[in-house]
Design an enzyme around this catalytic site. Structure first.
Site, PDB file in Angstrom:
ATOM      1  N   CYS A   2      33.849 -42.831   8.747  1.00 16.14           N
ATOM      2  CA  CYS A   2      34.044 -42.327   9.950  1.00 16.14           C
ATOM      3  C   CYS A   2      33.528 -42.609  11.384  1.00 16.14           C
ATOM      4  O   CYS A   2      32.437 -43.365  11.217  1.00 16.14           O
ATOM      5  CB  CYS A   2      33.748 -40.626   9.860  1.00 16.14           C
ATOM      6  N   ARG A  26      36.160 -50.004  11.199  1.00 16.89           N
ATOM      7  CA  ARG A  26      35.386 -49.460  10.399  1.00 16.89           C
ATOM      8  C   ARG A  26      36.273 -48.677   9.293  1.00 16.89           C
ATOM      9  O   ARG A  26      35.580 -48.453   8.247  1.00 16.89           O
ATOM     10  CB  ARG A  26      34.555 -48.329  11.121  1.00 16.89           C
ATOM     11  N   TRP A  69      37.446 -40.893   7.308  1.00 20.57           N
ATOM     12  CA  TRP A  69      37.527 -41.617   6.084  1.00 20.57           C
ATOM     13  C   TRP A  69      37.114 -40.636   5.023  1.00 20.57           C
ATOM     14  O   TRP A  69      36.210 -40.239   4.931  1.00 20.57           O
ATOM     15  CB  TRP A  69      36.375 -42.744   5.927  1.00 20.57           C
ATOM     16  N   ASN A  95      30.175 -36.964  11.101  1.00 20.06           N
ATOM     17  CA  ASN A  95      30.105 -37.989   9.909  1.00 20.06           C
ATOM     18  C   ASN A  95      29.000 -37.460   9.087  1.00 20.06           C
ATOM     19  O   ASN A  95      28.092 -36.842   9.500  1.00 20.06           O
ATOM     20  CB  ASN A  95      29.670 -39.270  10.492  1.00 20.06           C
ATOM     21  N   GLY A  96      29.192 -37.852   7.692  1.00 23.05           N
ATOM     22  CA  GLY A  96      28.077 -37.539   6.702  1.00 23.05           C
ATOM     23  C   GLY A  96      28.545 -36.257   5.781  1.00 23.05           C
ATOM     24  O   GLY A  96      29.917 -36.115   5.764  1.00 23.05           O
ATOM     25  N   GLU A 436      30.136 -64.132  -4.310  1.00 17.25           N
ATOM     26  CA  GLU A 436      30.339 -63.911  -3.070  1.00 17.25           C
ATOM     27  C   GLU A 436      32.014 -64.326  -2.628  1.00 17.25           C
ATOM     28  O   GLU A 436      32.539 -63.890  -2.059  1.00 17.25           O
ATOM     29  CB  GLU A 436      29.445 -64.699  -2.159  1.00 17.25           C
ATOM     30  N   LYS A 440      34.843 -61.825  -1.678  1.00 15.53           N
ATOM     31  CA  LYS A 440      35.670 -61.911  -0.073  1.00 15.53           C
ATOM     32  C   LYS A 440      37.142 -62.122  -0.264  1.00 15.53           C
ATOM     33  O   LYS A 440      37.987 -61.460   0.252  1.00 15.53           O
ATOM     34  CB  LYS A 440      35.330 -63.529   0.427  1.00 15.53           C
ATOM     35  N   GLU A 443      38.468 -58.577  -1.437  1.00 12.27           N
ATOM     36  CA  GLU A 443      38.067 -57.359  -0.518  1.00 12.27           C
ATOM     37  C   GLU A 443      39.178 -57.478   0.437  1.00 12.27           C
ATOM     38  O   GLU A 443      39.447 -56.366   1.144  1.00 12.27           O
ATOM     39  CB  GLU A 443      36.952 -57.098  -0.045  1.00 12.27           C
ATOM     40  N   HIS A 459      33.294 -67.638 -23.319  1.00 14.22           N
ATOM     41  CA  HIS A 459      33.070 -66.639 -24.158  1.00 14.22           C
ATOM     42  C   HIS A 459      33.758 -65.311 -24.125  1.00 14.22           C
ATOM     43  O   HIS A 459      33.277 -64.108 -23.921  1.00 14.22           O
ATOM     44  CB  HIS A 459      31.444 -66.395 -24.065  1.00 14.22           C
ATOM     45  N   LYS A 553      33.256 -50.838   7.477  1.00  9.55           N
ATOM     46  CA  LYS A 553      32.114 -51.895   7.707  1.00  9.55           C
ATOM     47  C   LYS A 553      30.620 -51.594   7.280  1.00  9.55           C
ATOM     48  O   LYS A 553      29.831 -52.230   6.571  1.00  9.55           O
ATOM     49  CB  LYS A 553      32.358 -52.066   9.323  1.00  9.55           C
TER      50      LYS A 553
END
Ligand code: AGP
Length: 558
Positions: A2, A26, A69, A95-96, A436, A440, A443, A459, A553
């Site tokens: 948020c 964000r 969000w 937020n939170g 990494e 990338k 996402e 395996h 973010k």
């Protein structure tokens, strides 16, 4: 996560709408604004982008806004922020998480309050309404709210007569000042270029803002100057592209800072590294370098640290580019024994409150949701601290890799955009780069990508490989010979091999040339082709790499 924006002064509604747009990176699912004018609070909110919700912001001298969000309560217009109290004179954005919201809601309903949303946030504004009625004073009413709520929060209340009250505990909140206006925001980006001074409220502090100015109660730290220029797109198509191309400068600035400040760490004991996502991959690199020096080090995904049953460490190295990742902060909040070292890209961020030592990456603000320049500069910090190498040519070499990899990555992206799966493989420290690279790609292009140690692929994972299956190999000079048999195995099953290495192989359809450097420096260069491949593939798929779905973010909730 948020985003919160607020302003008291001329042009407040327009500033809030513009500010919410800069917070779009964000990630969010609903948005809204509240404007105080003539003793009334006007609210426009709903599901979707701020531009869809607010066509023409109403006039007013004070306004607040929010991008949500969803955590508590579905993605609906009623659950979008701001929320009004019963009188319609106060609005809140938050937020939170208010952990005791259920009990508070029951009490408030019992006292006649009517709720219009399913959110935990709405209890704040009803409590504030009660506080004003009881004490007749906004600051006393705010303290009444703070005495009742529990949890991690940053919230801002707007009053119908144009005052703003902002309070935080565990989620970021900033206060900005200019000559004739005061701002509040959950992120410095919207304040750049408008506020001449920016302060980060500390946990337990609050601000009361009116046309006469701002009064801050509790601690607040001045945020170092960040030039607005650094946040402009500057001719690039997306922030992610800009930030990939900025890496030579980011590495140079970080190297200069580390040397100028003579940054060093003597760790004589057990070390645990804590992080999430890309920063966790950087921590794996740090773990490798520490172990190479004979130090007992272990990297943890921060959200899993609670299940650790082993011995407590002497040191915790917490890595977080935002400095606001709740999975990391929630561990640090409960640590007493270990010496905490924070590595962050965000001066004044919350992680600093829990660290004995703070070391910065100097990548500059990273707006793209996918971490790029903050990752390579995190590796550089670890290399500086624990490798004994002096990578003077690193920035120049990074520029060479970007220049040589770009056209090939664009060509590969045309083909990769039509695939749905990929493997990233490597050996030794190259497994970190493989991890990494996989993160990338998945996402921001939504192609399912997994990383494995190259030797492990036979395996089980190799069962997925068929004609045209893309397999990305990272092979430094130290691991190249040992990795080749795995490349053969994949080619034999029809895989399309993409190789990042210092020497070519006729087995690879695509070969990204990486300079012949040490195993310590190689990961800071070999990740660049994978960053570019992910970026161009997302673009080829018609996606916005800066705003991948479902992501934020900085993840400031658990
Ligand atoms: C990486 O590209 C993602 N944006 C995400 O995994 C990120 O690395 C993670 O959320 C940790 O963020 P931090 O470095 O700000 O703590």
């Amino acid at each position: 996560m948020c985003g919160i924006i607020g302003m008291v002064g001329e042009g407040a509604p327009e500033f809030v709408v513009r500010g919410l747009r800069t917070l779009e990176y964000r990630g969010y699912d609903s948005s809204g604004i509240a404007v105080a004018k003539g003793g009334v609070v006007f609210v426009q909110k709903g599901v979707g982008t701020i531009d869809r919700i607010v066509s023409e912001p109403p006039e007013g001298v004070a306004a607040i806004g929010h991008t949500r969000w969803a955590t508590h309560g579905g993605v609906t217009e009623f659950n979008a922020h701001p929320h009004l109290d019963c009188s319609g004179k106060y609005a809140v954005v938050h937020n939170g998480i208010i952990e005791n919201h259920t009990a508070l809601r029951q009490e408030l309903v019992g006292r006649g309050h009517v709720f219009t949303s399913e959110t935990d946030s709405e209890v704040i504004v009803h409590l504030f309404e009660e506080g004003v009625a009881r004490f007749g004073d906004y600051e006393k009413a705010l303290n009444y709210v703070l005495s009742k709520i529990r949890g991690q929060y940053a919230f801002v209340i707007l009053t119908a007569d144009g005052a703003i009250l902002a309070a935080r505990n565990g989620a970021p909140l900033l206060v900005g000042r200019s000559e004739n206006a005061t701002f509040v925001a959950s992120d410095p980006v919207p304040l750049l270029g408008v506020a001449s001074e920016i302060y980060r409220l500390r946990d337990g502090s609050y601000a009361v803002v009116t046309r006469a100015g701002a009064h801050i109660s509790g601690e607040a730290q001045r945020v170092p100057e960040i030039s607005a220029r650094r946040v402009e797109l500057g001719g690039y198509a997306h922030y992610m592209e800009k930030e990939i191309f900025e890496q030579p400068r980011a590495l140079r600035d970080t190297l200069d800072y580390l040397r100028r400040e003579e940054i060093s760490l003597e760790l004589d004991g057990r070390v645990h590294l804590l992080a999430a996502g890309t920063s966790y991959h950087a921590s794996l690199y740090g773990e490798y370098l520490l172990r190479r020096r004979g130090i007992d080090a272990r990297a943890f995904v921060a959200s899993e640290y609670g299940s650790w049953k082993g011995r407590e460490p002497d040191y915790i190295i917490a890595v977080s580019q935002s400095g606001e990742t709740e999975d990391v902060l929630s561990v640090l909040r409960n640590q007493e024994g270990p010496e905490v070292v924070a590595i962050t890209n965000t001066p004044g961020s919350t992680i600093e409150e829990y660290a004995n030592t703070v070391i910065y990456t100097r990548a500059g603000p990273e707006v793209g949701v996918a971490a790029t320049k903050t990752y390579t500069t995190q590796l550089l910090v670890f290399a500086h601290l624990f490798s004994g190498e002096r990578p003077d040519k690193l920035p120049e070499l990074a520029g060479q890799v970007i220049e040589s990899a770009k056209p090939l990555a664009e060509r590969l992206a045309d083909e990769l955009a039509r695939k749905n799966n990929a493997y990233f493989l490597g050996r030794g420290l190259d497994v970190v780069t493989a991890r990494e690279g996989a993160l990338k790609l998945k996402e921001i292009s939504y192609i399912h990508a997994e990383a494995y140690p190259a030797g492990e692929s036979k395996h089980g994972p190799i069962s997925l490989v068929e004609n045209g299956f893309p397999v990305f190999f990272t092979a430094s000079p130290d691991t190249f010979d040992e990795t080749l048999p795995n490349v053969h195995e994949m080619r034999a099953r029809g895989a399309e091999v993409v190789l990042a290495s210092s020497e070519p192989s006729e087995l690879a359809e695509y070969w990204f040339s990486v300079p012949h450097v040490s195993e310590v420096i190689f990961p800071m260069l070999s990740v660049i082709p994978w960053q570019l491949v992910a970026y161009y593939t997302a673009v080829r798929r018609g996606l916005n790499p800066d705003r991948p779905r479902n992501l934020a973010k900085s993840v400031t909730v658990r």
